[in-house]
Scaffold this active site. Structure first.
Site, PDB file in Angstrom:
ATOM      1  NE  ARG A 196      -3.392  -0.139   2.948  1.00 57.64           N
ATOM      2  CZ  ARG A 196      -3.952  -0.035   4.167  1.00 57.64           C
ATOM      3  NH1 ARG A 196      -3.845  -1.046   5.024  1.00 57.64           N
ATOM      4  NH2 ARG A 196      -4.603   1.064   4.503  1.00 57.64           N
ATOM      5  CB  CYS A 272      -1.804   3.419  10.082  1.00 58.46           C
ATOM      6  SG  CYS A 272      -3.182   3.962  11.121  1.00 58.46           S
TER       7      CYS A 272
END
Length: 314
Positions: A196, A272
């Site tokens: 990601r 995050c």
């Protein structure tokens, strides 16, 4: 005006054996189940809490004890009043030792600890290994319907540590600074998976670009954790030893920058997907003694939702 109050300093993490000993000694401890699942998960945290939990545990919904956000983001840092109201409903006083756990082992409880610690409640800990390790040690589990909440306490609205949270504007300003050449740059550490971070893998939130904030570092949160075997083939996580955590930090940012973090020569900002597992990195760095830590509350979801954000790949 926000109140200042004394709060005892508890260990950042405690073991099931330590918590069980507290029960045996009749020490007053408030136990909060802080389990949170990704929105695309079929599991429901509160439903599972009702069926199985630690003795006398209450349920803390991190999406409800939270501030509203213009982009509709979840589990943002609550206001002092929201936090104090929640503590009062749980029967928590400023001097109460609060133990936070989750059903993953270690996943969402560090985010809850981030909230407690930075709103001045330092007498707070997470249970390492959470519900699964507690169960593996054959300590008692409540399976009857939860009892009524404890009688309300009095909890004055605290004062948020002003260095705890980084805003979008602060992240944009910092992203223009190269940490290898600028002493003013804060080190941004991204807890998402490497796929990601690089843009190779899709985000779990539909329509959201993957990639990363310029000049940030990749350190997937699971590298600070160790997977253990539970009952019936299940697995759960616990924190790794400090030396192992330090090695992962060195690998992510380099030994020199890691040393600067530990010595407090630079602020490390954790981020995050939504601000949840950034808490794992925050707590891992706390365990190493890092004194200057912040968390980007909006995290990648808030950053990538804005069309003006610069997104880097690879």
């Amino acid at each position: 005006m926000a109140a200042r109050y004394a709060s005892f300093e508890a260990p950042l993490i405690i073991s099931p054996a330590q918590l069980h000993q507290n029960f045996k000694e009749n020490q007053h401890v408030a136990i909060l189940d802080t389990t949170w699942f990704m929105p695309n998960s079929p599991r429901k945290a509160y439903d599972e809490f009702q069926k199985r939990r630690l003795p006398d545990a209450q349920f803390l919904d991190l999406d409800k004890v939270a501030s509203s956000h213009e982009l509709g983001l979840k589990h943002m840092m609550p206001s002092a009043v929201q936090f104090a109201d929640a503590c009062e409903k749980f029967g928590i006083q400023p001097s109460t030792h609060v133990v936070l756990y989750d059903a993953h082992g270690v996943f969402s409880s560090p985010r809850a600890l981030f909230m407690f610690r930075n709103l001045g409640h330092h007498n707070s800990s997470i249970l390492n290994g959470g519900l699964p390790l507690w169960d593996a040690k054959s300590f008692p589990i409540d399976t009857k319907p939860p009892s009524s909440p404890l009688s309300k306490s009095q909890y004055p609205p605290p004062e948020l540590d002003q260095n705890a949270i980084r805003s979008y504007d602060q992240m944009i300003t910092n992203s223009a600074l190269n940490p290898s050449s600028s002493l003013q740059a804060e080190l941004v550490i991204d807890a998402r998976s490497s796929g990601r971070f690089t843009g190779k893998d899709l985000e779990p939130r539909p329509g959201l670009s993957s990639g990363h904030i310029p000049n940030s570092f990749s350190l997937p949160f699971n590298l600070f954790l160790k997977t253990e075997q539970g009952s019936q083939g299940s697995t759960y996580t616990v924190f790794r030893e400090a030396s192992e955590i330090r090695t992962e930090l060195d690998n992510a940012v380099g030994a020199a920058q890691a040393e600067r973090i530990i010595k407090g020569e630079v602020t490390a900002v954790t981020t995050c997907g939504s601000g949840m597992t950034a808490g794992v990195i925050w707590l891992g760095l706390k365990l190493l003694g890092a004194p200057k830590l912040s968390l980007y509350d909006e995290s990648w979801t808030g950053y990538a939702m804005r069309p003006t954000s610069r997104i880097e790949m690879a």
